[in-house]
Design a protein around this motif. Sequence first.
Motif, short mmCIF file in Angstrom:
data_model
loop_
_atom_site.label_atom_id
_atom_site.label_comp_id
_atom_site.label_asym_id
_atom_site.label_seq_id
_atom_site.Cartn_x
_atom_site.Cartn_y
_atom_site.Cartn_z
N LEU A 179 0.83 -1.20 0.00
CA LEU A 179 0.00 0.00 0.00
C LEU A 179 0.87 1.25 0.00
CD1 LEU A 179 -3.04 0.80 0.11
CD2 LEU A 179 -2.77 1.01 2.59
N THR A 180 1.98 1.22 0.71
CA THR A 180 2.90 2.36 0.77
C THR A 180 3.61 2.56 -0.56
OG1 THR A 180 3.21 1.94 3.14
CG2 THR A 180 4.81 3.37 2.06
N VAL A 181 4.04 1.46 -1.19
CA VAL A 181 4.66 1.54 -2.51
C VAL A 181 3.67 2.12 -3.51
CG1 VAL A 181 5.57 0.20 -4.45
CG2 VAL A 181 6.26 -0.37 -2.11
N PHE A 182 2.42 1.70 -3.42
CA PHE A 182 1.39 2.13 -4.38
C PHE A 182 1.19 3.64 -4.35
CE2 PHE A 182 -3.38 2.25 -5.37
CZ PHE A 182 -3.16 2.37 -6.74
N ALA A 183 1.46 4.29 -3.23
CA ALA A 183 1.28 5.74 -3.14
C ALA A 183 2.21 6.48 -4.10
CB ALA A 183 1.52 6.23 -1.71
N ALA A 184 3.31 5.85 -4.49
CA ALA A 184 4.26 6.50 -5.40
C ALA A 184 3.92 6.27 -6.87
CB ALA A 184 5.67 6.00 -5.11
N PRO A 186 2.52 7.12 -10.26
CA PRO A 186 2.31 8.49 -10.77
C PRO A 186 0.91 8.79 -11.32
CG PRO A 186 3.50 7.17 -12.38
CD PRO A 186 3.37 6.32 -11.15
N ARG A 187 0.04 7.79 -11.41
CA ARG A 187 -1.26 8.02 -12.06
C ARG A 187 -2.15 8.98 -11.28
NH1 ARG A 187 -2.74 1.78 -13.18
NH2 ARG A 187 -1.50 1.59 -11.27
N VAL A 188 -2.13 8.90 -9.98
CA VAL A 188 -2.94 9.78 -9.12
C VAL A 188 -2.06 10.24 -7.97
CG1 VAL A 188 -4.98 9.98 -7.67
CG2 VAL A 188 -5.04 8.49 -9.67
N THR A 189 -2.10 11.51 -7.64
CA THR A 189 -1.30 12.02 -6.53
C THR A 189 -1.75 11.35 -5.23
OG1 THR A 189 -1.01 14.15 -7.61
CG2 THR A 189 -0.63 14.07 -5.23
N ALA A 190 -0.80 10.77 -4.51
CA ALA A 190 -1.15 10.01 -3.31
C ALA A 190 -0.05 10.11 -2.26
CB ALA A 190 -1.39 8.54 -3.67
N VAL A 191 -0.46 9.93 -1.02
CA VAL A 191 0.48 9.86 0.10
C VAL A 191 0.07 8.69 0.99
CG1 VAL A 191 1.04 12.32 0.13
CG2 VAL A 191 -0.90 11.47 1.47
N PRO A 226 -6.89 20.40 1.22
CA PRO A 226 -6.15 20.95 0.08
C PRO A 226 -5.17 22.05 0.46
CG PRO A 226 -8.41 21.76 0.08
CD PRO A 226 -8.33 20.68 1.12
N ALA A 227 -5.33 22.60 1.66
CA ALA A 227 -4.40 23.63 2.12
C ALA A 227 -3.03 23.02 2.47
CB ALA A 227 -4.97 24.35 3.35
N ILE A 228 -3.00 21.70 2.65
CA ILE A 228 -1.76 21.01 2.94
C ILE A 228 -1.17 20.52 1.62
CG2 ILE A 228 -0.68 19.06 4.13
CD1 ILE A 228 -1.75 21.23 6.00
N GLU A 229 -0.03 21.07 1.25
CA GLU A 229 0.62 20.66 0.01
C GLU A 229 1.28 19.30 0.20
OE1 GLU A 229 3.23 23.49 -1.70
OE2 GLU A 229 1.82 25.16 -1.55
N ILE A 230 1.09 18.43 -0.77
CA ILE A 230 1.67 17.10 -0.67
C ILE A 230 2.50 16.80 -1.92
CG2 ILE A 230 -0.14 16.19 0.83
CD1 ILE A 230 -1.36 14.83 -1.64
N VAL A 231 3.43 15.90 -1.77
CA VAL A 231 4.26 15.42 -2.87
C VAL A 231 3.90 13.97 -3.11
CG1 VAL A 231 6.62 14.95 -3.63
CG2 VAL A 231 6.13 17.00 -2.26
N ASN A 232 3.68 13.61 -4.38
CA ASN A 232 3.28 12.25 -4.68
C ASN A 232 4.28 11.24 -4.11
OD1 ASN A 232 1.42 10.45 -6.06
ND2 ASN A 232 3.15 9.95 -7.37
N GLY A 233 3.74 10.24 -3.42
CA GLY A 233 4.56 9.19 -2.85
C GLY A 233 5.09 9.48 -1.46
N ALA A 234 4.81 10.67 -0.92
CA ALA A 234 5.32 11.02 0.41
C ALA A 234 4.72 10.11 1.48
CB ALA A 234 5.00 12.48 0.74
N TYR A 235 5.47 9.91 2.54
CA TYR A 235 5.04 9.07 3.66
C TYR A 235 5.11 9.87 4.95
CZ TYR A 235 5.20 5.41 7.25
OH TYR A 235 4.95 4.64 8.37
N TYR A 236 4.06 9.78 5.74
CA TYR A 236 3.98 10.53 6.99
C TYR A 236 3.86 9.57 8.17
CZ TYR A 236 3.10 14.67 4.15
OH TYR A 236 3.21 15.69 3.23
N THR A 249 9.94 3.75 -2.70
CA THR A 249 10.11 4.80 -3.72
C THR A 249 10.98 4.34 -4.89
OG1 THR A 249 11.97 5.69 -2.43
CG2 THR A 249 9.79 6.69 -2.07
N GLU A 250 11.26 3.05 -4.97
CA GLU A 250 12.07 2.53 -6.07
C GLU A 250 11.20 2.32 -7.31
OE1 GLU A 250 15.14 -0.12 -3.30
OE2 GLU A 250 13.63 -1.10 -4.55
N ASP A 251 11.59 2.94 -8.42
CA ASP A 251 10.81 2.81 -9.65
C ASP A 251 10.61 1.36 -10.05
OD1 ASP A 251 10.51 5.52 -9.90
OD2 ASP A 251 12.14 5.79 -11.32
N ARG A 252 11.64 0.56 -9.91
CA ARG A 252 11.55 -0.84 -10.29
C ARG A 252 10.51 -1.57 -9.45
NH1 ARG A 252 14.07 -5.63 -8.65
NH2 ARG A 252 14.26 -7.21 -10.29
#
Length: 269
Positions: A179-184, A186-191, A226-236, A249-252
Amino acid sequence: MPDSTLSSRTVLVTGATSGIGYETSRQLAERGAIVLLHGRTAEEARAAADRLVAIAGVDTDRLCTYAADFTRLDEVEALAHKVVAEHPHLDVLVNNAGIAAPERHTVTTDGNEIAFQVNFLAHYLLTCLLEPALTSDPGGRVVNVSSSLHRTANIQWNDPNRARRYSRLAAYAQSQLALTVFAADPRVTAVSVHPGICDTALMPLYAHEGVTPAEGATNVVRLCDPAIEIVNGAYYDRAERVEPAPAATEDRTIKRLNKLADLLIGRAA
């Protein structure tokens, strides 16, 4: 009082009938969002909505209920089609539904290890099918409710169902890493977010005590804003952005996981 940044935004929360999902739905609705409550059954979803109205004082017009058993991928597909038909613009998808892997190795009717399907594959399918609604306007995002246990995991590429060697903790951790890998993707912005160790049905996997589901939910709701800016694939980890496990976060790994998921849900070319 409705929050102007969340007011009238449409958010689908999976696993919204209890725990963090219920509290996330409550906080979103109280801040003015239109919340689509998902439950395993229509009765459970409706009961959660009734509690939000009766106990939390949420306006019933802000709530819509949906049902799908995530151990059945056909129900997940039907859920996605219904949501897109009724809400062609979706601002946020909160992939929260989850189960603790059972003591004994269990396979769904779709042929997948149950924790891997409920915690990851069902959300993968749902997100892919909801992509048109999430990307209909700029700003759509996905929030995956993951776990710090993803750091202990590895994905068994040749045996993702762990039929040869099963451990409930390893199976659960694998689903959270996926699930964490899937956040990265690129099709939909996700964290992804580890909301903290909360006093829910999953707590025995972590510890003997935790914070309330409401406290954990605040870390999820924050990322829906939406006031919180996010970067695709970020983990909190709760409110702090930290580095996830290196594989996340590995492309492969991302491409390999997508290929595996497509195969397991029957979407492979």
